[in-house]
Design a protein around this motif. Structure first.
Motif, PDB file in Angstrom:
ATOM      1  N   ARG A  26       4.174   8.672   3.588  1.00 24.04           N
ATOM      2  CA  ARG A  26       2.824   8.644   3.024  1.00 24.04           C
ATOM      3  C   ARG A  26       1.924   9.325   3.736  1.00 24.04           C
ATOM      4  NH1 ARG A  26       3.966   4.366  -0.748  1.00 24.04           N
ATOM      5  NH2 ARG A  26       5.208   2.634   0.448  1.00 24.04           N
ATOM      6  N   ARG A  71       8.201  -3.904   0.523  1.00 27.41           N
ATOM      7  CA  ARG A  71       7.393  -3.137   0.715  1.00 27.41           C
ATOM      8  C   ARG A  71       6.647  -3.763   1.999  1.00 27.41           C
ATOM      9  NH1 ARG A  71       3.984   0.002  -3.646  1.00 27.41           N
ATOM     10  NH2 ARG A  71       2.594   0.917  -2.044  1.00 27.41           N
ATOM     11  N   SER A 106      -3.856  -2.401  -3.858  1.00 26.79           N
ATOM     12  CA  SER A 106      -2.664  -2.375  -2.972  1.00 26.79           C
ATOM     13  C   SER A 106      -3.363  -1.737  -1.428  1.00 26.79           C
ATOM     14  CB  SER A 106      -1.792  -1.169  -3.196  1.00 26.79           C
ATOM     15  OG  SER A 106      -2.279  -0.014  -3.586  1.00 26.79           O
ATOM     16  N   ALA A 107      -4.705  -1.232  -1.617  1.00 28.24           N
ATOM     17  CA  ALA A 107      -5.280  -0.832  -0.514  1.00 28.24           C
ATOM     18  C   ALA A 107      -5.760  -1.878   0.543  1.00 28.24           C
ATOM     19  CB  ALA A 107      -6.606   0.105  -0.887  1.00 28.24           C
ATOM     20  N   PHE A 110      -2.590  -4.158   1.840  1.00 28.01           N
ATOM     21  CA  PHE A 110      -1.894  -3.765   2.788  1.00 28.01           C
ATOM     22  C   PHE A 110      -2.735  -3.578   4.237  1.00 28.01           C
ATOM     23  CE2 PHE A 110       1.328  -2.710  -0.036  1.00 28.01           C
ATOM     24  CZ  PHE A 110       2.712  -3.084   0.520  1.00 28.01           C
ATOM     25  N   ARG A 135      -1.399   2.573   6.373  1.00 26.33           N
ATOM     26  CA  ARG A 135      -1.008   3.780   5.473  1.00 26.33           C
ATOM     27  C   ARG A 135       0.590   3.616   5.026  1.00 26.33           C
ATOM     28  NH1 ARG A 135      -0.172   7.788   9.118  1.00 26.33           N
ATOM     29  NH2 ARG A 135       1.918   7.757   8.650  1.00 26.33           N
ATOM     30  N   SER A 138       0.745   1.303   1.981  1.00 22.58           N
ATOM     31  CA  SER A 138      -0.256   2.175   0.745  1.00 22.58           C
ATOM     32  C   SER A 138      -1.031   3.037   1.433  1.00 22.58           C
ATOM     33  CB  SER A 138      -0.713   0.975   0.044  1.00 22.58           C
ATOM     34  OG  SER A 138      -1.597   1.405  -1.008  1.00 22.58           O
ATOM     35  N   SER A 140      -3.772   4.400   0.430  1.00 21.48           N
ATOM     36  CA  SER A 140      -5.135   4.318   0.586  1.00 21.48           C
ATOM     37  C   SER A 140      -5.559   3.009   1.395  1.00 21.48           C
ATOM     38  CB  SER A 140      -5.596   4.194  -1.173  1.00 21.48           C
ATOM     39  OG  SER A 140      -4.906   2.997  -1.744  1.00 21.48           O
ATOM     40  N   ALA A 141      -4.551   2.386   1.694  1.00 23.30           N
ATOM     41  CA  ALA A 141      -4.876   1.047   2.589  1.00 23.30           C
ATOM     42  C   ALA A 141      -5.451   1.687   4.070  1.00 23.30           C
ATOM     43  CB  ALA A 141      -3.656   0.358   2.859  1.00 23.30           C
ATOM     44  N   SER A 189       3.159   2.469 -11.598  1.00 21.00           N
ATOM     45  CA  SER A 189       2.470   2.370 -10.272  1.00 21.00           C
ATOM     46  C   SER A 189       2.101   3.788  -9.693  1.00 21.00           C
ATOM     47  CB  SER A 189       3.455   1.535  -9.254  1.00 21.00           C
ATOM     48  OG  SER A 189       4.514   2.784  -8.795  1.00 21.00           O
ATOM     49  N   SER A 190       1.092   3.514  -8.753  1.00 17.61           N
ATOM     50  CA  SER A 190       0.449   4.918  -8.092  1.00 17.61           C
ATOM     51  C   SER A 190       1.711   5.154  -7.247  1.00 17.61           C
ATOM     52  CB  SER A 190      -0.885   4.605  -7.232  1.00 17.61           C
ATOM     53  OG  SER A 190      -0.943   3.105  -6.620  1.00 17.61           O
ATOM     54  N   GLU A 191       2.369   4.363  -6.660  1.00 16.77           N
ATOM     55  CA  GLU A 191       3.684   5.115  -5.933  1.00 16.77           C
ATOM     56  C   GLU A 191       4.493   5.977  -6.846  1.00 16.77           C
ATOM     57  OE1 GLU A 191       6.368   2.221  -4.140  1.00 16.77           O
ATOM     58  OE2 GLU A 191       6.602   3.368  -2.739  1.00 16.77           O
TER      59      GLU A 191
END
Ligand code: PMV
Length: 332
Positions: A26, A71, A106-107, A110, A135, A138, A140-141, A189-191
């Motif tokens: 990521r 994950r 998810s931010a 994680f 990171r 996720s 943005s985490a 999902s954003s992924e």
């Protein structure tokens, strides 16, 4: 005792992360800037113990397997490696806001997991290393680890890609009026969205101009210049959704009420009230304004057909953790 509880806030991206140079680690295609959201939080307890023969993940009390659990286990594997710990974990996570609908669950998930797992494993990492680790769960985490207004420097590799505070939460009294038009989990999902970004003919243009938008956004935050912030935030959100809508296959995160909110924001601004909108990977709209306008704007937004409710959040602090005492474990 290897148990700890982590707390963290979600964040709203003012300049968005969309697409990776390295999907596994990521490492993002562009830098991003966000604001942590006070009042909304994830609380996650991680308990490493010899009684577990695999990691067990519970979200809101319900056991979860599959991708989400994999994950989480992948991040815990990194922590176990670093700490030299050979124990599986029981993980209990709770959000006080809707999950998987574009409110960056998810931010905060994680970020809370990262601080809880490191704390439980007695790993003392710098904030930068916590951000790097978050990171990998996720992207943005990494921006929910530091407090306030946070920039994610894209970097070239695992070492150089992390988030850091550019202004503390107290720097600017902005409010995010989060307009909920749907609480259903999103279809893509954003992924999966990140992996499609390169297939849009617009992605390279969006990325090429990102350093300029980051400069404008950073400066607007430092100077508390709302008009400059509003322009670049809406432009950046529109660019991300243009890429989303033109990827192959094309995605569409919006619903009719999403568009109604965008139009209402423009109308409120035309009438002289400072406000702007931004949308992450979901149908819900983040309407950002100076604190003094928040009550009026929330009331206006609540009247729109299709709006279920409006949450409000102020700039929030950093992720943190507490080491659990024995009684907390017993009462789980
Ligand atoms: O961290 P992820 O993989 O959930 O991606 C977040 C993507 C956006 O929320 C749409 C933008 C961002 O920068 O947070």
């Amino acid at each position: 005792m290897f148990s700890a509880t982590g707390f963290s806030h979600p964040n709203i991206a003012l300049i968005k992360y969309w697409g990776n140079r390295d999907n596994r680690l990521r490492i993002p295609s562009n830098g991003s800037i966000s604001m942590n959201l006070d009042g909304l939080y994830t609380r996650t307890q991680v308990w490493f113990d010899s009684q577990f023969d695999h990691d067990e993940l519970f979200l809101e009390g319900h056991q979860v397997s599959g991708t989400a659990q994999n994950r989480v286990s992948a991040l815990l594997d990194r922590v176990r490696d670093m700490a030299g710990l050979a124990l599986y974990a029981n993980i209990q996570s709770h959000n006080n806001f809707p999950t998987g609908t574009g409110i960056a669950s998810s931010a905060s998930a994680f970020a809370a997991l990262t601080v809880a797992a490191c704390c439980a494993a007695r790993l003392e990492l710098s904030q930068r290393d916590l951000s790097r680790l978050a990171r990998t769960g996720s992207g943005s985490a990494c921006r929910s680890i530091p407090g306030g207004f946070v920039e994610w420097q894209p970097g070239d590799d695992d070492e150089t890609s992390y988030g850091f505070t550019i202004a503390p939460a107290s720097h600017w009294e902005l409010v995010d009026c989060i307009v909920i038009v749907s609480q259903d989990p999103k279809h893509t999902s954003s992924e999966d969205g990140h992996a499609l970004a390169e297939s849009s003919p617009l992605q390279n243009t969006r990325i090429a101009d990102a350093p300029g938008r980051l400069d404008i956004c950073r400066r607007a935050i430092k100077m508390r210049d709302f008009d400059a912030l509003a322009k670049v935030v809406e432009l950046d959100s529109n660019l991300m959704h243009a890429v989303v809508m033109t990827s192959n296959p094309p995605l569409l995160y919006w619903q009719p009420a999403t568009l109604a909110v965008i139009q209402a924001v423009k109308e409120i601004r035309t009438q002289g009230t400072a406000v702007c909108y931004t949308i992450d990977a979901g149908p819900n709209v983040h309407v950002i304004c100076p604190k003094e306008n928040a009550d009026y704007i929330s009331a206006q937004l609540n009247q729109i057909h299709g709006v279920q409710k409006v949450l409000t959040a102020h700039p929030g602090g950093k992720a943190r953790c507490i080491i659990d005492e024995d009684e907390n474990i017993a009462s789980k």
